[in-house]
Scaffold this motif. Structure first.
Motif, PDB file in Angstrom:
ATOM      1  N   ILE A   1       0.859  -1.184   0.000  1.00 42.33           N
ATOM      2  CA  ILE A   1       0.000   0.000   0.000  1.00 42.33           C
ATOM      3  C   ILE A   1       0.893   1.231   0.000  1.00 42.33           C
ATOM      4  O   ILE A   1       1.742   1.397   0.891  1.00 42.33           O
ATOM      5  CB  ILE A   1      -0.950   0.007   1.212  1.00 42.33           C
ATOM      6  N   TYR A   2       0.722   2.110  -0.995  1.00 43.62           N
ATOM      7  CA  TYR A   2       1.550   3.298  -1.141  1.00 43.62           C
ATOM      8  C   TYR A   2       0.678   4.502  -1.474  1.00 43.62           C
ATOM      9  O   TYR A   2      -0.427   4.360  -1.998  1.00 43.62           O
ATOM     10  CB  TYR A   2       2.598   3.116  -2.250  1.00 43.62           C
ATOM     11  N   ARG A   3       1.221   5.688  -1.179  1.00 43.95           N
ATOM     12  CA  ARG A   3       0.635   6.943  -1.625  1.00 43.95           C
ATOM     13  C   ARG A   3       1.455   7.440  -2.808  1.00 43.95           C
ATOM     14  O   ARG A   3       2.643   7.095  -2.942  1.00 43.95           O
ATOM     15  CB  ARG A   3       0.624   7.972  -0.494  1.00 43.95           C
ATOM     16  N   PRO A   4       0.869   8.229  -3.719  1.00 51.48           N
ATOM     17  CA  PRO A   4       1.584   8.652  -4.937  1.00 51.48           C
ATOM     18  C   PRO A   4       2.908   9.344  -4.674  1.00 51.48           C
ATOM     19  O   PRO A   4       3.849   9.212  -5.460  1.00 51.48           O
ATOM     20  CB  PRO A   4       0.584   9.579  -5.621  1.00 51.48           C
ATOM     21  N   SER A   5       3.029  10.093  -3.577  1.00 52.22           N
ATOM     22  CA  SER A   5       4.258  10.842  -3.312  1.00 52.22           C
ATOM     23  C   SER A   5       5.296  10.029  -2.546  1.00 52.22           C
ATOM     24  O   SER A   5       6.407  10.501  -2.324  1.00 52.22           O
ATOM     25  CB  SER A   5       3.934  12.116  -2.522  1.00 52.22           C
ATOM     26  N   GLU A   6       4.964   8.807  -2.152  1.00 51.86           N
ATOM     27  CA  GLU A   6       5.902   7.970  -1.397  1.00 51.86           C
ATOM     28  C   GLU A   6       6.771   7.147  -2.339  1.00 51.86           C
ATOM     29  O   GLU A   6       6.304   6.698  -3.394  1.00 51.86           O
ATOM     30  CB  GLU A   6       5.151   7.030  -0.447  1.00 51.86           C
ATOM     31  N   PRO A   7       8.037   6.889  -1.990  1.00 42.71           N
ATOM     32  CA  PRO A   7       8.887   6.040  -2.830  1.00 42.71           C
ATOM     33  C   PRO A   7       8.486   4.574  -2.719  1.00 42.71           C
ATOM     34  O   PRO A   7       8.265   4.062  -1.618  1.00 42.71           O
ATOM     35  CB  PRO A   7      10.294   6.284  -2.269  1.00 42.71           C
ATOM     36  N   VAL A   8       8.384   3.933  -3.861  1.00 46.11           N
ATOM     37  CA  VAL A   8       8.088   2.497  -3.909  1.00 46.11           C
ATOM     38  C   VAL A   8       9.419   1.768  -4.017  1.00 46.11           C
ATOM     39  O   VAL A   8      10.118   1.873  -5.026  1.00 46.11           O
ATOM     40  CB  VAL A   8       7.182   2.152  -5.100  1.00 46.11           C
ATOM     41  N   GLU A   9       9.783   1.050  -2.973  1.00 48.09           N
ATOM     42  CA  GLU A   9      11.081   0.386  -2.918  1.00 48.09           C
ATOM     43  C   GLU A   9      10.898  -1.128  -2.864  1.00 48.09           C
ATOM     44  O   GLU A   9       9.938  -1.633  -2.280  1.00 48.09           O
ATOM     45  CB  GLU A   9      11.879   0.856  -1.702  1.00 48.09           C
ATOM     46  N   GLY A  10      11.837  -1.818  -3.466  1.00 46.54           N
ATOM     47  CA  GLY A  10      11.796  -3.278  -3.477  1.00 46.54           C
ATOM     48  C   GLY A  10      12.983  -3.846  -4.222  1.00 46.54           C
ATOM     49  O   GLY A  10      14.000  -3.172  -4.412  1.00 46.54           O
ATOM     50  N   LYS A  11      12.846  -5.074  -4.670  1.00 48.75           N
ATOM     51  CA  LYS A  11      13.927  -5.718  -5.418  1.00 48.75           C
ATOM     52  C   LYS A  11      13.347  -6.698  -6.429  1.00 48.75           C
ATOM     53  O   LYS A  11      12.262  -7.266  -6.227  1.00 48.75           O
ATOM     54  CB  LYS A  11      14.892  -6.426  -4.474  1.00 48.75           C
ATOM     55  N   ILE A  12      14.078  -6.863  -7.515  1.00 44.63           N
ATOM     56  CA  ILE A  12      13.724  -7.822  -8.564  1.00 44.63           C
ATOM     57  C   ILE A  12      14.559  -9.075  -8.327  1.00 44.63           C
ATOM     58  O   ILE A  12      15.787  -9.020  -8.356  1.00 44.63           O
ATOM     59  CB  ILE A  12      13.984  -7.252  -9.959  1.00 44.63           C
ATOM     60  N   VAL A  13      13.904 -10.204  -8.080  1.00 45.88           N
ATOM     61  CA  VAL A  13      14.603 -11.469  -7.814  1.00 45.88           C
ATOM     62  C   VAL A  13      14.499 -12.347  -9.060  1.00 45.88           C
ATOM     63  O   VAL A  13      13.403 -12.662  -9.519  1.00 45.88           O
ATOM     64  CB  VAL A  13      13.999 -12.193  -6.593  1.00 45.88           C
ATOM     65  N   ILE A  14      15.665 -12.713  -9.617  1.00 47.14           N
ATOM     66  CA  ILE A  14      15.728 -13.529 -10.831  1.00 47.14           C
ATOM     67  C   ILE A  14      16.393 -14.850 -10.491  1.00 47.14           C
ATOM     68  O   ILE A  14      17.531 -14.873 -10.018  1.00 47.14           O
ATOM     69  CB  ILE A  14      16.513 -12.809 -11.950  1.00 47.14           C
ATOM     70  N   ASN A  15      15.667 -15.954 -10.694  1.00 45.82           N
ATOM     71  CA  ASN A  15      16.214 -17.298 -10.511  1.00 45.82           C
ATOM     72  C   ASN A  15      16.385 -17.930 -11.882  1.00 45.82           C
ATOM     73  O   ASN A  15      15.405 -18.183 -12.586  1.00 45.82           O
ATOM     74  CB  ASN A  15      15.279 -18.157  -9.652  1.00 45.82           C
ATOM     75  N   SER A  16      17.628 -18.174 -12.279  1.00 44.59           N
ATOM     76  CA  SER A  16      17.913 -18.700 -13.612  1.00 44.59           C
ATOM     77  C   SER A  16      18.775 -19.950 -13.502  1.00 44.59           C
ATOM     78  O   SER A  16      19.764 -19.955 -12.754  1.00 44.59           O
ATOM     79  CB  SER A  16      18.618 -17.641 -14.463  1.00 44.59           C
ATOM     80  N   PRO A  17      18.415 -21.014 -14.231  1.00 50.24           N
ATOM     81  CA  PRO A  17      19.240 -22.234 -14.185  1.00 50.24           C
ATOM     82  C   PRO A  17      20.580 -22.062 -14.883  1.00 50.24           C
ATOM     83  O   PRO A  17      21.505 -22.825 -14.652  1.00 50.24           O
ATOM     84  CB  PRO A  17      18.359 -23.276 -14.882  1.00 50.24           C
ATOM     85  N   SER A  18      20.701 -21.069 -15.747  1.00 57.18           N
ATOM     86  CA  SER A  18      21.955 -20.820 -16.465  1.00 57.18           C
ATOM     87  C   SER A  18      22.078 -19.321 -16.720  1.00 57.18           C
ATOM     88  O   SER A  18      21.114 -18.572 -16.584  1.00 57.18           O
ATOM     89  CB  SER A  18      21.993 -21.589 -17.791  1.00 57.18           C
ATOM     90  N   SER A  19      23.267 -18.885 -17.078  1.00 62.02           N
ATOM     91  CA  SER A  19      23.484 -17.466 -17.357  1.00 62.02           C
ATOM     92  C   SER A  19      22.773 -17.065 -18.648  1.00 62.02           C
ATOM     93  O   SER A  19      22.704 -17.843 -19.599  1.00 62.02           O
ATOM     94  CB  SER A  19      24.984 -17.175 -17.473  1.00 62.02           C
ATOM     95  N   ILE A  20      22.226 -15.841 -18.664  1.00 58.79           N
ATOM     96  CA  ILE A  20      21.490 -15.358 -19.834  1.00 58.79           C
ATOM     97  C   ILE A  20      21.974 -13.949 -20.168  1.00 58.79           C
ATOM     98  O   ILE A  20      22.296 -13.157 -19.283  1.00 58.79           O
ATOM     99  CB  ILE A  20      19.962 -15.356 -19.595  1.00 58.79           C
TER     100      ILE A  20
END
Length: 469
Positions: free
Chosen positions: A219-238
């Motif tokens: 839950i966020y307000r428009p003026s608040e920063p949305v922070e997080g992370k992108i988690v990538i699980n890969s069986p091999s390098s791409i």
């Protein structure tokens, strides 16, 4: 009598890892001595697409003729040209599918026998006998499992999934008496122990992308920063051409068929109204290694003083109107590879500065229910004996606050089964039912009303026009 060839492996289950030596022997039973031009042992690993007829369309049928994708194809000489005597002859062999440090071969996917996809590793022994004689051969499949170094290290969930099965969770018709194959003791814990069929199951081979936000409720307000992370699980390098994160907010009109008239059906084809559409670059073109990769991000929906964007309406999932804010991560991989993406919805609430300041009613709405206020037919006992319920309830509140109030059953000629409160949206759709009392209640006893609003199915009033009434 014909010559028989059998491939015997020293492991009875024939399960190997690519870096382990595959050892065994070739057993040849021949009624007479035979000459040959050499005995070779080969291994072939491939991924095959097997689109079944009947359920396949024109496009899917095209994939049915695609050649298998080769994983490994190598061979060794077990015996040079010569002669094999009559009787039983045993020839030992040793072969490694993938030498340590060998990079010419790609990833060894695990053995899998699926409906549309099949991954097989076949060992074949060939005895060449020249043009005048038919060559002799035998084939045996082995099961390949991934090396421990290639297995993705994932955290083990500390808790098991909890499930509940009742008559209320079933969507199919139920018999008055549910039959079962044998009765069991009530409140007795029964163990669940299932061994997966090895040839019909395999681990996930595709790359997985998950968007994780630092706020668990998102839950966020428009003026608040949305922070997080992108988690990538890969069986091999791409390799990739860049990783971008975008957010799209829109208002969609979803007029349902059946109840819509000619005018209303026109709105069913209106394009969504865009509230916000912006993106940022998380990572430049490059390469992502095998295993788990985490990329942090920060994005603000609306910068302070940014007047190019309009009003940010609050998230709402309605029957005819839907307001959504979707975060999407895209990994571009060029023309020869399919791009990877993942989408997650966040809940947007209005900034405090945008909230309309309205006077809160100092008093709660008072209501009463009697036999004279009901429009449906009543029992004769209620008409003669009387029925009266009084109470009060709040009519103006924040979405974060519960609806509160109280009621009192003053008179009832018949016993009460239950007292419920129904929430109806402006779209006239029942979105919630809360039980205030179950069973008959004492007369002249004040019962509290406390209802928490379902956040995704409710939103504050949205006014049209430049001025609010």
């Amino acid at each position: 009598m014909s010559t028989k060839i059998v491939l015997k492996f020293f492991r009875s289950n024939r399960i190997y890892r690519p870096s382990e030596p595959v050892e065994g022997k070739i057993v040849i039973n021949s009624p007479s001595s035979i000459s040959h031009h050499g005995i070779r042992l080969s291994v072939t690993g491939s991924v095959s697409l097997q689109v079944r007829g009947g359920s396949a369309g024109v496009i899917e049928s095209f994939y049915g003729v695609v050649k298998p994708i080769t994983i490994v194809n190598k061979s060794i000489e077990v015996k040079p040209p010569g002669k094999i005597g009559s009787g039983t002859t045993e020839l030992p062999f040793t072969m490694v599918l993938k030498q340590i440090g060998e990079k010419s071969l790609g990833r060894f996917y695990e053995t899998f026998h699926g409906t549309d996809v099949s991954i097989q590793y076949l060992f074949t022994v060939d005895i060449a006998r020249g043009y005048l004689y038919k060559s002799l051969s035998a084939t045996t499949e082995v099961i390949v499992e991934s090396d421990k170094a290639d297995v993705l290290e994932r955290p083990v969930s500390p808790e098991m999934a909890i499930f509940c099965i009742t008559q209320d969770t079933q969507r199919h018709p139920l018999l008055p008496e549910i039959k079962s194959d044998g009765d069991v003791c009530r409140n007795l814990t029964l163990p669940i122990y299932v061994i997966l069929p090895r040839l019909l199951t395999c681990p996930t081979m595709s790359t997985k992308i998950v968007l994780k936000f630092f706020r668990s409720n998102r839950i966020y307000r428009p003026s608040e920063p949305v922070e997080g992370k992108i988690v990538i699980n890969s069986p091999s390098s791409i390799s990739h051409h860049g990783i971008r994160l975008s957010v799209t907010g829109s208002v969609s009109l979803q007029v349902r068929g059946g109840s819509a008239g000619v005018i209303e059906s026109f709105y069913g084809v209106v394009k969504p109204i865009t509230i916000v559409n912006k993106s940022i670059e998380v990572k430049q073109s490059g390469k992502i290694g095998s295993g788990t990769t985490e990329l942090p991000f920060t994005m603000v929906l609306k910068q302070t003083g940014d007047k190019s964007l309009g009003r940010f309406y609050e998230t709402f999932h309605g029957t005819d109107v839907s307001i959504q804010y979707l975060f999407t991560v895209d990994i571009a991989r060029g023309y020869l590879y399919k791009s990877l993406s993942a989408t997650t919805e966040v809940i947007v609430e209005s900034d405090k500065a945008d909230v309309l300041e309205r006077p809160v009613s100092p008093e709660m709405a008072i209501f009463y229910i009697t036999q004279d206020t009901q429009r449906h037919p009543l029992l004769p006992e209620i008409k003669s004996g009387g029925f009266r319920v009084t109470g009060r309830i709040s009519t103006l509140c924040s979405l974060l606050d519960p609806i509160s109030g109280e009621l009192t059953v003053e008179t009832s000629a018949v016993p009460i089964s239950s007292i419920d409160i129904h929430l109806l949206r402006v779209e006239s759709v029942l979105v919630g039912e809360k039980i205030i009392a179950d069973g008959d209640v004492c007369r002249n006893l004040t019962l509290p009303i406390y209802v928490i609003l379902p956040r995704l199915l409710t939103c504050p009033s949205v006014f049209a026009g430049s001025k609010c009434p």
